[in-house]
Write an enzyme that holds these catalytic residues in place. Structure first.
Site, PDB file in Angstrom:
ATOM      1  N   ALA A  65      -0.761  42.053  43.752  1.00 43.22           N
ATOM      2  CA  ALA A  65      -1.990  42.758  44.117  1.00 43.22           C
ATOM      3  C   ALA A  65      -3.163  41.881  43.705  1.00 43.22           C
ATOM      4  O   ALA A  65      -3.052  41.055  42.789  1.00 43.22           O
ATOM      5  CB  ALA A  65      -2.038  44.100  43.395  1.00 43.22           C
ATOM      6  N   GLY A 108       3.014  43.015  42.958  1.00 41.26           N
ATOM      7  CA  GLY A 108       3.027  43.747  44.221  1.00 41.26           C
ATOM      8  C   GLY A 108       3.713  42.978  45.341  1.00 41.26           C
ATOM      9  O   GLY A 108       4.215  43.587  46.293  1.00 41.26           O
TER      10      GLY A 108
HETATM   11  C1  HXC Z   1      -6.018  37.402  43.036  1.00 44.01           C
HETATM   12  C2  HXC Z   1      -4.919  35.409  43.006  1.00 44.01           C
HETATM   13  C3  HXC Z   1      -3.712  36.040  42.647  1.00 44.01           C
HETATM   14  C4  HXC Z   1      -3.740  37.463  42.494  1.00 44.01           C
HETATM   15  C5  HXC Z   1      -3.322  33.941  42.787  1.00 44.01           C
HETATM   16  N1  HXC Z   1      -4.621  34.101  43.078  1.00 44.01           N
HETATM   17  N2  HXC Z   1      -2.759  35.108  42.505  1.00 44.01           N
HETATM   18  N3  HXC Z   1      -6.050  36.074  43.200  1.00 44.01           N
HETATM   19  N4  HXC Z   1      -4.920  38.082  42.697  1.00 44.01           N
HETATM   20  N5  HXC Z   1      -2.654  38.166  42.195  1.00 44.01           N
HETATM   21  C6  HXC Z   1      -5.615  33.075  43.421  1.00 44.01           C
HETATM   22  C7  HXC Z   1      -6.080  32.318  42.205  1.00 44.01           C
HETATM   23  O1  HXC Z   1      -7.087  33.036  41.535  1.00 44.01           O
HETATM   24  C8  HXC Z   1      -6.593  31.052  42.840  1.00 44.01           C
HETATM   25  O2  HXC Z   1      -7.854  31.284  43.400  1.00 44.01           O
HETATM   26  C9  HXC Z   1      -5.635  30.823  43.989  1.00 44.01           C
HETATM   27  O3  HXC Z   1      -5.022  32.090  44.260  1.00 44.01           O
HETATM   28  C10 HXC Z   1      -4.525  29.840  43.655  1.00 44.01           C
HETATM   29  O4  HXC Z   1      -3.888  30.277  42.466  1.00 44.01           O
HETATM   30  P1  HXC Z   1      -3.667  29.328  41.179  1.00 44.01           P
HETATM   31  O5  HXC Z   1      -3.489  30.242  40.019  1.00 44.01           O
HETATM   32  O6  HXC Z   1      -4.723  28.292  41.127  1.00 44.01           O
HETATM   33  O7  HXC Z   1      -2.296  28.630  41.580  1.00 44.01           O
HETATM   34  P2  HXC Z   1      -1.149  28.095  40.612  1.00 44.01           P
HETATM   35  O8  HXC Z   1      -1.768  27.393  39.425  1.00 44.01           O
HETATM   36  O9  HXC Z   1      -0.212  27.341  41.477  1.00 44.01           O
HETATM   37  O10 HXC Z   1      -0.425  29.411  40.052  1.00 44.01           O
HETATM   38  C11 HXC Z   1       0.239  30.238  40.925  1.00 44.01           C
HETATM   39  C12 HXC Z   1       0.588  31.590  40.214  1.00 44.01           C
HETATM   40  C13 HXC Z   1      -0.726  32.169  39.615  1.00 44.01           C
HETATM   41  C14 HXC Z   1       1.586  31.333  39.090  1.00 44.01           C
HETATM   42  C15 HXC Z   1       1.189  32.522  41.239  1.00 44.01           C
HETATM   43  O11 HXC Z   1      -1.747  32.175  40.635  1.00 44.01           O
HETATM   44  C16 HXC Z   1      -0.587  33.559  39.081  1.00 44.01           C
HETATM   45  O12 HXC Z   1      -0.071  33.767  37.987  1.00 44.01           O
HETATM   46  N6  HXC Z   1      -1.088  34.575  39.851  1.00 44.01           N
HETATM   47  C17 HXC Z   1      -1.106  35.937  39.389  1.00 44.01           C
HETATM   48  C18 HXC Z   1       0.286  36.505  39.474  1.00 44.01           C
HETATM   49  C19 HXC Z   1       0.277  37.954  38.976  1.00 44.01           C
HETATM   50  O13 HXC Z   1      -0.059  38.229  37.824  1.00 44.01           O
HETATM   51  N7  HXC Z   1       0.656  38.892  39.876  1.00 44.01           N
HETATM   52  C20 HXC Z   1       0.638  40.277  39.566  1.00 44.01           C
HETATM   53  C21 HXC Z   1      -0.698  40.876  39.902  1.00 44.01           C
HETATM   54  S1  HXC Z   1      -0.772  42.570  39.455  1.00 44.01           S
HETATM   55  P3  HXC Z   1      -9.149  30.440  42.961  1.00 44.01           P
HETATM   56  O14 HXC Z   1     -10.253  31.065  43.753  1.00 44.01           O
HETATM   57  O15 HXC Z   1      -9.274  30.594  41.499  1.00 44.01           O
HETATM   58  O16 HXC Z   1      -8.829  29.039  43.374  1.00 44.01           O
HETATM   59  C22 HXC Z   1       0.104  43.360  40.625  1.00 44.01           C
HETATM   60  C23 HXC Z   1       0.113  44.819  40.424  1.00 44.01           C
HETATM   61  C24 HXC Z   1       1.019  45.493  41.369  1.00 44.01           C
HETATM   62  O17 HXC Z   1       0.627  42.819  41.513  1.00 44.01           O
HETATM   63  C25 HXC Z   1       1.058  46.920  41.086  1.00 44.01           C
HETATM   64  C26 HXC Z   1       0.714  47.797  42.191  1.00 44.01           C
HETATM   65  C27 HXC Z   1       0.608  47.230  43.498  1.00 44.01           C
END
Ligand code: HXC
Length: 257
Positions: A65, A108
Site C-alpha cells: 500500500a 498489500g
Molecule cells: C510508497 C513506495 C513504496 C510504498 C516503494 N516506494 N515502496 N512508495 N509506498 N509501499 C517508492 C519509494 O519511496 C521510492 O520513491 C521508489 O518507490 C523506489 O523505492 P526504493 O525504496 O528507492 O527502492 P529500493 O531501494 O530498491 O527498495 C525497494 C523496497 C523498498 C525494498 C521494496 O522500496 C521498500 O521497503 N518499500 C516499502 C515496502 C513496504 O513496507 N510495504 C508495505 C507497505 S504497508 P522515491 O520517490 O523516494 O524515489 C502495506 C499495508 C497493507 O502494504 C495493509 C492494507 C492494504
C-alpha cells in the site's frame, strides 16, 4: 475506458491488467484501487473474457500500500471511510484470476497476489508482510490468507519479523503454483490463462467458487456445495458438447454461455 495507474488489454479471451506506477514500485494508492475495481467490473461483465491475468513490472508486482498516502491517516478517518474494504473487490471477482508476480510482492502487494486464484512466480519474486516495521499489520487479508497458504509457523514469523520469502521458498511452502524464469513469466501466465479461458466458462467459474468454499466452511458442507454445483453443470450445453465430443472422438466446440 481510461486508466492512469494500470494498463488494461484483452488478448483473445484473456484480460490482462498490469499495475503501472513505475516510479513507486507499483505502490497501491486509492486511485489505483479504484481503477483496478473498474477494470475488474468491465472484464467480469464481458462474456468474451474467461480469465484475467494481474501483473506488475519486472522489479515489482507491488511494493505494498502507498505509505506516502497512508502516513497521516488517523483512526477516525480509516474507520469512517472503511479504509481497505474497497480492496476486497479483487477477491470477489467471479472469473479466475492469475497473479503473475516478479520482484517485490510486499504488504498489500502480497495480499493482492493472495486474493488471486493462482500465483505464478518469476524466480525473482519476493513475498513478505513487512507492515510491522511501519507500526501497522497486514490489513487486506494477509494474516489470514498467508496463514492458510503456508501454515502458522511461516506466517507468524513473516508477519512478526517482516522477513521475506524468495520464490523457491514460496513454492515449497505452497504459496505459489509454479516458479518460472523471469523472462518466461508473462508467456507462462498467458499460456495458463488461455487454457483456462478456453474451458467451459460456467465450469471454470464453479470450480473457483467451490475451491474457495473450502476455506469458508466445514468438509461436509463443502462437499454438499460441490455436489450441487457438479449436478448443476449437467444443465449446460457445454457438458453435452464436452461429453459428446469425447465419445465421438472429436474436438469440442464449447459455447461457453
Ligand atoms: C510508497 C513506495 C513504496 C510504498 C516503494 N516506494 N515502496 N512508495 N509506498 N509501499 C517508492 C519509494 O519511496 C521510492 O520513491 C521508489 O518507490 C523506489 O523505492 P526504493 O525504496 O528507492 O527502492 P529500493 O531501494 O530498491 O527498495 C525497494 C523496497 C523498498 C525494498 C521494496 O522500496 C521498500 O521497503 N518499500 C516499502 C515496502 C513496504 O513496507 N510495504 C508495505 C507497505 S504497508 P522515491 O520517490 O523516494 O524515489 C502495506 C499495508 C497493507 O502494504 C495493509 C492494507 C492494504
Amino acid at each position: 475506458m481510461s486508466y492512469e495507474t494500470l494498463l488494461v488489454e484483452t488478448n483473445g479471451r484473456v484480460g490482462v491488467v498490469t499495475l503501472h506506477r513505475p516510479k513507486a514500485l507499483n505502490a497501491l494508492n486509492s486511485q489505483l484501487i479504484e481503477e483496478l475495481n473498474r477494470a475488474l467490473d468491465a472484464l467480469e461483465a464481458d462474456p468474451g473474457i474467461g480469465c484475467i491475468v494481474l501483473a506488475g513490472s519486472e522489479r515489482a508486482f507491488a511494493a505494498g500500500a502507498d505509505v506516502k498516502e497512508m502516513q497521516f491517516l488517523t483512526f477516525p478517518a480509516t474507520y469512517r471511510d472503511d479504509f481497505i474494504t474497497s480492496w476486497e473487490r479483487l477477491s470477489r471477482c467471479r472469473k479466475p484470476v492469475i497473479a503473475a508476480v516478479a520482484g517485490y510482492a510486499l504488504g498489500g502487494g502480497c495480499e493482492m497476489a493472495m486474493m488471486c486464484d493462482i500465483i505464478l512466480a518469476a524466480d525473482t519474486a519476493r513475498f513478505g508482510q513487512p507492515e510491522i516495521q511501519l507500526g501497522i499489520m497486514p490489513g487486506a487479508g494477509g494474516s489470514q490468507r498467508l496463514t492458510r497458504a503456508v501454515g502458522k509457523a511461516k506466517a507468524m514469523e513473516m508477519c512478526l519479523t517482516g522477513r521475506t520469502m524468495d520464490a523457491a521458498e514460496a513454492e515449497r511452502a505452497g504459496l505459489v503454483a509454479r516458479v518460472v524464469p523471469a523472462a518466461d513469466l508473462m508467456a507462462e501466465a498467458m499460456k495458463t490463462a488461455d487454457r483456462i479461458a478456453d474451458m467451459p466458462l460456467a465450469a471454470a467459474m464453479m470450480v473457483k467458487e467451490s475451491v474457495n468454499r473450502a476455506f469458508e466452511t466445514t468438509l461436509a458442507e463443502g462437499i454438499r456445495f460441490e455436489r450441487r454445483l457438479f449436478q448443476a453443470l449437467f444443465a449446460t450445453a457445454d457438458q453435452k458438447e464436452g461429453m459428446g465430443a469425447f465419445v465421438e472422438k472429436r474436438q469440442p466446440g464449447f459455447a461457453r454461455e
